[in-house]
Design an enzyme around this catalytic site. Structure first.
Site, PDB file in Angstrom:
ATOM      1  N   GLY A 164       0.834  -1.188   0.000  1.00  0.00           N
ATOM      2  CA  GLY A 164       0.000   0.000   0.000  1.00  0.00           C
ATOM      3  C   GLY A 164       0.870   1.240   0.000  1.00  0.00           C
ATOM      4  O   GLY A 164       1.452   1.592   1.023  1.00  0.00           O
ATOM      5  N   SER A 224       1.117   5.000   0.091  1.00  0.00           N
ATOM      6  CA  SER A 224       0.280   6.145   0.450  1.00  0.00           C
ATOM      7  C   SER A 224       0.799   7.452  -0.121  1.00  0.00           C
ATOM      8  O   SER A 224       0.095   8.469  -0.106  1.00  0.00           O
ATOM      9  CB  SER A 224       0.219   6.273   1.976  1.00  0.00           C
ATOM     10  OG  SER A 224       1.508   6.562   2.490  1.00  0.00           O
ATOM     11  N   GLY A 225       2.043   7.438  -0.604  1.00  0.00           N
ATOM     12  CA  GLY A 225       2.689   8.678  -1.017  1.00  0.00           C
ATOM     13  C   GLY A 225       3.584   9.230   0.068  1.00  0.00           C
ATOM     14  O   GLY A 225       4.127  10.330  -0.065  1.00  0.00           O
ATOM     15  N   GLY A 226       3.768   8.474   1.154  1.00  0.00           N
ATOM     16  CA  GLY A 226       4.632   8.875   2.264  1.00  0.00           C
ATOM     17  C   GLY A 226       5.904   8.062   2.312  1.00  0.00           C
ATOM     18  O   GLY A 226       6.083   7.081   1.580  1.00  0.00           O
ATOM     19  N   VAL A 227       6.800   8.450   3.220  1.00  0.00           N
ATOM     20  CA  VAL A 227       8.117   7.823   3.278  1.00  0.00           C
ATOM     21  C   VAL A 227       8.067   6.404   3.837  1.00  0.00           C
ATOM     22  O   VAL A 227       8.827   5.523   3.403  1.00  0.00           O
ATOM     23  CB  VAL A 227       9.093   8.694   4.098  1.00  0.00           C
ATOM     24  CG1 VAL A 227       8.680   8.782   5.556  1.00  0.00           C
ATOM     25  CG2 VAL A 227      10.523   8.186   3.969  1.00  0.00           C
ATOM     26  N   ASP A 228       7.185   6.131   4.799  1.00  0.00           N
ATOM     27  CA  ASP A 228       7.161   4.815   5.449  1.00  0.00           C
ATOM     28  C   ASP A 228       6.783   3.707   4.471  1.00  0.00           C
ATOM     29  O   ASP A 228       7.440   2.669   4.402  1.00  0.00           O
ATOM     30  CB  ASP A 228       6.196   4.830   6.638  1.00  0.00           C
ATOM     31  CG  ASP A 228       6.585   5.860   7.675  1.00  0.00           C
ATOM     32  OD1 ASP A 228       7.790   6.078   7.873  1.00  0.00           O
ATOM     33  OD2 ASP A 228       5.681   6.468   8.285  1.00  0.00           O
ATOM     34  N   SER A 229       5.717   3.923   3.714  1.00  0.00           N
ATOM     35  CA  SER A 229       5.299   2.898   2.751  1.00  0.00           C
ATOM     36  C   SER A 229       6.304   2.777   1.616  1.00  0.00           C
ATOM     37  O   SER A 229       6.492   1.696   1.048  1.00  0.00           O
ATOM     38  CB  SER A 229       3.903   3.202   2.213  1.00  0.00           C
ATOM     39  OG  SER A 229       3.858   4.448   1.543  1.00  0.00           O
ATOM     40  N   CYS A 252     -10.582   2.463   9.754  1.00  0.00           N
ATOM     41  CA  CYS A 252      -9.970   2.576   8.426  1.00  0.00           C
ATOM     42  C   CYS A 252      -9.058   1.378   8.169  1.00  0.00           C
ATOM     43  O   CYS A 252      -9.072   0.784   7.082  1.00  0.00           O
ATOM     44  CB  CYS A 252      -9.195   3.882   8.333  1.00  0.00           C
ATOM     45  SG  CYS A 252      -8.370   4.139   6.751  1.00  0.00           S
ATOM     46  N   GLY A 258       3.165   0.390   5.620  1.00  0.00           N
ATOM     47  CA  GLY A 258       4.251   1.088   6.299  1.00  0.00           C
ATOM     48  C   GLY A 258       3.973   1.350   7.760  1.00  0.00           C
ATOM     49  O   GLY A 258       4.545   2.283   8.342  1.00  0.00           O
ATOM     50  N   CYS A 271      -7.415   9.245   9.421  1.00  0.00           N
ATOM     51  CA  CYS A 271      -6.951   8.357   8.354  1.00  0.00           C
ATOM     52  C   CYS A 271      -7.502   8.781   6.990  1.00  0.00           C
ATOM     53  O   CYS A 271      -8.714   8.796   6.788  1.00  0.00           O
ATOM     54  CB  CYS A 271      -7.391   6.933   8.685  1.00  0.00           C
ATOM     55  SG  CYS A 271      -6.718   5.679   7.603  1.00  0.00           S
TER      56      CYS A 271
END
Length: 354
Positions: free
Chosen positions: A10, A12-17, A99, A123, A195
């Site tokens: 998944g 998300s557009g973030g650093v963790d994922s 969510c 993430g 979320c």
């Protein structure tokens, strides 16, 4: 474990994922990035296209396939509607928990299985640890980022289908890894708020779906001492969002101690509300991945990042309800919130506070 298996991450557009996908590629998995599209009300600034573009850039940088999972209807019906209806009923919902339950480990899992993926990955800062052939959910290494609290609804089957690649690292390590790999999300700020919806003003959000009427703020003797925006949007222990008119040179903090939905009033006090150890907590809609017995003592959390407190299991009801007795007085708990149970770092499951 066969590391040639197909994993849907998944993104998300973030650093963790992004780092989750990177690590799985480095471990030899066949990785596909998936952006989850959800419902967004017309009156909020919508940034899903920007987030999807960010996720797409990560997939392009990692040279992996990219897909979009349409979870709009399910988010609207199972997350947003739950969020609204719980407030209207006088309870305090946790949309992040729902969510995860309905979208990230519901719609996304269904989507992945339909495309013949062997696992999904996210993430989240939590760990899946396999012990004696069974997957266990454990706290993330980074105590300040641990997200196991929001994952208590995962069933054994969902956990077996899930990989959590970043939970064994601290955030600082994730950032450095993203920078070293040249990921376009390396310096992106963490998402905050509800979320997928981000920061929202809860009274304003709820007012689009139900009428909010100004009401009276009462002290513990029933005297009117101020005004509020509508009783449904307040939660036990809240200390802001209402006006107290009494003269107070000490500028005392007032906490919500009770609310009456029918009369549209909230009662406040300068004493922080507590649940005394002589009382019990009843959890409903429980999910347990580990066995519990009556008389056993475990740790509990009723808020994210709360210091865990010890409770004794005093009763099971129909395998769907658990009664708990705190070992000491604790902060008052709001109906509708999640209570998550632990044995040290092992997340046992949890339930909704009735």
């Amino acid at each position: 474990m066969d590391k040639k298996r197909k994993v849907f991450v998944g993104l998300s557009g973030g650093v963790d994922s992004s780092v989750a996908a990177l690590r799985l590629i480095e471990q030899g998995y066949d990785v596909t990035g998936v952006f989850i599209k959800v419902w967004h009300p017309d009156f909020l600034v919508c940034n899903w296209e920007e987030e999807r573009l960010s996720a797409m850039r990560v997939a392009a940088h990692l040279d992996i396939p990219f897909l979009t999972c349409d979870a709009e209807a399910r988010y609207r019906d199972d997350v947003a509607q739950y969020f609204i209806s719980e407030y209207v009923a006088g309870r305090t919902p946790n949309p992040d928990v729902m969510c995860n339950r309905h979208i990230k480990f519901g719609s996304f899992v269904d989507f992945a299985k339909a495309h013949k993926a062997d696992f999904i990955a996210t993430g989240h800062y939590a760990r899946r640890i396999d012990k004696n052939g069974k997957a266990q959910l454990c706290r993330g290494i980074d105590k300040g980022k641990d997200q196991s609290y929001f994952l208590w609804t995962l069933t054994k089957e969902q956990l077996e289908y899930t990989l959590l690649p970043v939970g064994d690292s601290e955030k600082e390590v994730i950032r450095k890894e993203a920078t070293s790999a040249g990921l376009p999300t390396a310096t992106k700020k963490d998402s905050q708020g509800v979320c997928f919806l981000g920061h929202i003003d809860i009274p304003d959000f709820i007012s689009h779906f139900t009428e909010l009427k100004e009401g009276n703020v009462l002290n513990e003797t029933g005297e009117v001492i101020g005004k509020h925006r509508g009783a449904v949007v307040y939660t036990l222990g809240q200390r802001h969002g209402f006006v107290v008119d009494t003269k107070d040179d000490q500028r005392s903090v007032y906490y919500v101690k009770a609310k009456n939905i029918d009369k549209n009033t909230i009662t406040v006090s300068t004493d922080k509300p507590v649940l005394e150890k002589t009382n019990t907590l009843l959890l409903i809609n429980t999910v347990l991945r580990e066995d519990l017995i009556v008389g056993e003592k475990v740790q509990a959390q009723t808020r994210y990042r709360q210091e865990p407190f010890v409770v004794e299991v005093t009763n099971f009801k129909d395998n769907k309800q658990i009664e708990l007795k705190p070992e000491d007085d604790i902060e008052a708990v709001a109906k509708g919130q999640s209570c998550v149970l632990y044995k040290d770092n092992l997340c046992l499951g949890g339930g909704i506070i009735a």
